[in-house]
Scaffold this motif. Structure first.
Motif, PDB file in Angstrom:
ATOM      1  N   VAL A  78     -34.280 -90.841-186.230  1.00  0.00           N
ATOM      2  CA  VAL A  78     -34.113 -89.432-185.884  1.00  0.00           C
ATOM      3  C   VAL A  78     -32.623 -89.144-185.738  1.00  0.00           C
ATOM      4  N   SER A  79     -32.104 -88.287-186.608  1.00  0.00           N
ATOM      5  CA  SER A  79     -30.682 -87.953-186.556  1.00  0.00           C
ATOM      6  C   SER A  79     -30.448 -86.597-185.903  1.00  0.00           C
ATOM      7  N   CYS A  80     -31.424 -85.693-186.012  1.00  0.00           N
ATOM      8  CA  CYS A  80     -31.259 -84.359-185.416  1.00  0.00           C
ATOM      9  C   CYS A  80     -32.630 -83.794-185.070  1.00  0.00           C
ATOM     10  N   LEU A  81     -32.959 -83.770-183.802  1.00  0.00           N
ATOM     11  CA  LEU A  81     -34.232 -83.207-183.368  1.00  0.00           C
ATOM     12  C   LEU A  81     -33.985 -82.346-182.144  1.00  0.00           C
ATOM     13  N   SER A  82     -34.325 -81.068-182.243  1.00  0.00           N
ATOM     14  CA  SER A  82     -34.146 -80.130-181.136  1.00  0.00           C
ATOM     15  C   SER A  82     -35.438 -79.349-180.952  1.00  0.00           C
ATOM     16  N   VAL A  83     -35.996 -79.399-179.754  1.00  0.00           N
ATOM     17  CA  VAL A  83     -37.228 -78.684-179.435  1.00  0.00           C
ATOM     18  C   VAL A  83     -36.950 -77.771-178.246  1.00  0.00           C
ATOM     19  N   SER A  84     -37.238 -76.480-178.387  1.00  0.00           N
ATOM     20  CA  SER A  84     -36.946 -75.533-177.306  1.00  0.00           C
ATOM     21  C   SER A  84     -38.060 -74.506-177.186  1.00  0.00           C
ATOM     22  N   ARG A  85     -38.221 -73.990-175.988  1.00  0.00           N
ATOM     23  CA  ARG A  85     -39.140 -72.878-175.727  1.00  0.00           C
ATOM     24  C   ARG A  85     -38.609 -72.161-174.492  1.00  0.00           C
ATOM     25  N   TYR A  86     -38.990 -70.891-174.338  1.00  0.00           N
ATOM     26  CA  TYR A  86     -38.477 -70.093-173.226  1.00  0.00           C
ATOM     27  C   TYR A  86     -39.527 -69.839-172.146  1.00  0.00           C
ATOM     28  N   VAL A  87     -40.762 -70.278-172.398  1.00  0.00           N
ATOM     29  CA  VAL A  87     -41.859 -70.051-171.456  1.00  0.00           C
ATOM     30  C   VAL A  87     -42.633 -71.355-171.308  1.00  0.00           C
ATOM     31  N   VAL A 112     -38.755 -75.904-183.333  1.00  0.00           N
ATOM     32  CA  VAL A 112     -38.470 -77.304-183.656  1.00  0.00           C
ATOM     33  C   VAL A 112     -37.438 -77.336-184.786  1.00  0.00           C
ATOM     34  N   ILE A 113     -36.308 -77.988-184.531  1.00  0.00           N
ATOM     35  CA  ILE A 113     -35.256 -78.135-185.534  1.00  0.00           C
ATOM     36  C   ILE A 113     -35.050 -79.628-185.802  1.00  0.00           C
ATOM     37  N   ARG A 114     -35.120 -80.028-187.061  1.00  0.00           N
ATOM     38  CA  ARG A 114     -34.882 -81.428-187.426  1.00  0.00           C
ATOM     39  C   ARG A 114     -34.349 -81.490-188.855  1.00  0.00           C
ATOM     40  N   ASN A 115     -33.724 -82.594-189.196  1.00  0.00           N
ATOM     41  CA  ASN A 115     -33.242 -82.802-190.554  1.00  0.00           C
ATOM     42  C   ASN A 115     -34.392 -83.200-191.471  1.00  0.00           C
ATOM     43  N   LYS A 116     -34.201 -82.984-192.773  1.00  0.00           N
ATOM     44  CA  LYS A 116     -35.237 -83.342-193.729  1.00  0.00           C
ATOM     45  C   LYS A 116     -35.482 -84.845-193.764  1.00  0.00           C
ATOM     46  N   THR A 117     -34.457 -85.620-193.394  1.00  0.00           N
ATOM     47  CA  THR A 117     -34.601 -87.076-193.406  1.00  0.00           C
ATOM     48  C   THR A 117     -35.309 -87.601-192.174  1.00  0.00           C
ATOM     49  N   ASP A 118     -35.480 -86.773-191.163  1.00  0.00           N
ATOM     50  CA  ASP A 118     -36.174 -87.210-189.947  1.00  0.00           C
ATOM     51  C   ASP A 118     -37.661 -87.365-190.220  1.00  0.00           C
ATOM     52  N   LEU A 163     -52.536 -61.576-161.854  1.00  0.00           N
ATOM     53  CA  LEU A 163     -51.186 -61.344-161.350  1.00  0.00           C
ATOM     54  C   LEU A 163     -50.495 -62.690-161.172  1.00  0.00           C
ATOM     55  N   SER A 164     -49.277 -62.794-161.656  1.00  0.00           N
ATOM     56  CA  SER A 164     -48.574 -64.070-161.564  1.00  0.00           C
ATOM     57  C   SER A 164     -47.131 -63.848-161.123  1.00  0.00           C
ATOM     58  N   LEU A 165     -46.670 -64.795-160.318  1.00  0.00           N
ATOM     59  CA  LEU A 165     -45.285 -64.799-159.857  1.00  0.00           C
ATOM     60  C   LEU A 165     -44.473 -65.627-160.845  1.00  0.00           C
ATOM     61  N   LYS A 166     -43.511 -64.993-161.512  1.00  0.00           N
ATOM     62  CA  LYS A 166     -42.713 -65.650-162.545  1.00  0.00           C
ATOM     63  C   LYS A 166     -41.306 -65.937-162.013  1.00  0.00           C
ATOM     64  N   ARG A 167     -40.807 -67.100-162.405  1.00  0.00           N
ATOM     65  CA  ARG A 167     -39.458 -67.525-162.027  1.00  0.00           C
ATOM     66  C   ARG A 167     -38.612 -67.588-163.294  1.00  0.00           C
ATOM     67  N   ILE A 168     -37.472 -66.893-163.307  1.00  0.00           N
ATOM     68  CA  ILE A 168     -36.591 -66.849-164.467  1.00  0.00           C
ATOM     69  C   ILE A 168     -35.257 -67.475-164.074  1.00  0.00           C
ATOM     70  N   SER A 169     -34.931 -68.602-164.708  1.00  0.00           N
ATOM     71  CA  SER A 169     -33.703 -69.307-164.369  1.00  0.00           C
ATOM     72  C   SER A 169     -33.236 -70.109-165.580  1.00  0.00           C
ATOM     73  N   ASN A 170     -31.953 -70.026-165.882  1.00  0.00           N
ATOM     74  CA  ASN A 170     -31.367 -70.796-166.984  1.00  0.00           C
ATOM     75  C   ASN A 170     -32.132 -70.554-168.280  1.00  0.00           C
ATOM     76  N   ARG A 171     -32.499 -69.285-168.543  1.00  0.00           N
ATOM     77  CA  ARG A 171     -33.196 -68.844-169.756  1.00  0.00           C
ATOM     78  C   ARG A 171     -34.604 -69.429-169.895  1.00  0.00           C
ATOM     79  N   MET A 172     -35.173 -69.919-168.809  1.00  0.00           N
ATOM     80  CA  MET A 172     -36.544 -70.425-168.832  1.00  0.00           C
ATOM     81  C   MET A 172     -37.403 -69.588-167.897  1.00  0.00           C
ATOM     82  N   VAL A 173     -38.578 -69.164-168.377  1.00  0.00           N
ATOM     83  CA  VAL A 173     -39.517 -68.397-167.567  1.00  0.00           C
ATOM     84  C   VAL A 173     -40.670 -69.330-167.186  1.00  0.00           C
ATOM     85  N   SER A 174     -40.876 -69.503-165.893  1.00  0.00           N
ATOM     86  CA  SER A 174     -41.922 -70.392-165.387  1.00  0.00           C
ATOM     87  C   SER A 174     -42.889 -69.613-164.512  1.00  0.00           C
ATOM     88  N   CYS A 175     -44.138 -70.069-164.489  1.00  0.00           N
ATOM     89  CA  CYS A 175     -45.143 -69.467-163.609  1.00  0.00           C
ATOM     90  C   CYS A 175     -45.212 -70.277-162.325  1.00  0.00           C
TER      91      CYS A 175
END
Length: 285
Positions: A22-31, A45-51, A204-216
């Motif tokens: 694995v030379s380049c693997l990036s996995v991100s989500r905001y929720v 999901v971001i990865r190289n074709k060789t991964d 109804l849910s209490l959401k926490r927003i911090s460092n660009r992440m939204v959590s329940c």
């Protein structure tokens, strides 16, 4: 050369052909939560074709939480169902697909090695709910915030993006600056309206927003009993005397009232189809 040495030499010479790094693997989500019947959560999901290709699974296995591949990663979603999901926490696990060999001090990837683990909370809209009258409430949420290096906000929300048409929140938003801690209470109260909607269910849910992440942080299942109801008209009240208006025209007026159909009491707000007032022409003397 013995047969054993011949086999080992072949394995060493050709192991690099099967080895994938694995030379380049990036996995991100905001929720980090998924709402049953709600919008899908995008996992980029971001990865190289060789991964190596990634094999995705949800643990533990369930039909309540699913995913589908997209050109940029995955969409994680929870199909609408009528069962109560006992488990609320799940993991989306990505492992290296295919077979291969890893050798050398810097080789860390092996067949089936786990590359990614993402935790999701399932917000279920089935089960026993707290019942409120439309003129009732409020629903209380306690916020206990621990100091964080990031600015943090708390909000109350529901699956429906138009939730503010049905509920009012106090405060609308709670903010803690970096390295600040504290406690507070947030309230949600259903709005009184004049629309016959019947009983409605909300998560109804209490959401926490911090460092660009939204959590329940927590959620509560609530049913709002509509106090607006279809009523029945009374008979027309006795017609008034013939009266002349400012334009010199004469008319008699008639009125009727909209009444409860099932005598639900003072908490009801009946609505009837048709006019409550009408006028008929007459001759003034």
């Amino acid at each position: 050369m013995s047969f054993f040495r011949l086999v080992m030499s072949f394995w060493i010479l050709h192991s690099e052909v099967f080895y994938k790094q694995v030379s380049c693997l990036s996995v991100s989500r905001y929720v980090d939560f998924v709402e049953e019947g709600g919008r899908a959560v995008n996992v980029r999901v971001i990865r190289n074709k060789t991964d190596p290709d990634i094999h995705w699974t949800i643990f533990p296995e369930t039909g309540s939480l699913k995913f589908r591949k997209t050109p940029f990663g995955l969409d994680v979603y929870a199909p609408e169902n009528s069962k109560v999901d006992d488990r609320k926490k799940y993991q989306l696990i990505g492992t290296a697909r295919g077979s291969g060999f890893a050798r050398g001090p810097g080789s860390t990837l092996r067949p089936g090695k786990t590359l990614v683990k993402l935790r999701f909370t399932l917000l279920d809209n089935d089960g026993i709910a707290k019942r409120l009258l439309e003129i009732g409430g409020p629903v209380k949420f306690t916020v206990n915030h621990k100091a964080s290096p990031h600015r943090t906000e708390y909000i109350l929300s529901d699956f429906n993006p138009e939730i503010h048409q049905d509920w009012e929140f106090s405060p609308v938003k709670l903010t803690f600056q970096a390295n600040q801690s504290g406690s507070a209470i947030m309230y949600a109260r259903p709005k009184e309206d004049d629309i016959v909607e019947g009983t409605e269910r909300f998560v109804l849910s209490l959401k926490r927003i911090s460092n660009r992440m939204v959590s329940c942080v927590k959620s509560k299942l609530v049913e709002v009993i509509d106090d607006d109801m279809l009523g029945v008209w009374s008979t027309w009240y006795p017609v008034s005397d013939c009266q002349r208006n400012d334009l010199g025209k004469c008319s008699r007026s008639m009125s009727r009232s909209c009444k409860n159909l099932d005598n639900r009491g003072l908490s009801s707000n009946p609505h009837c189809i048709g006019p409550a007032f009408k006028q008929v022409k007459c001759i003034c003397f």
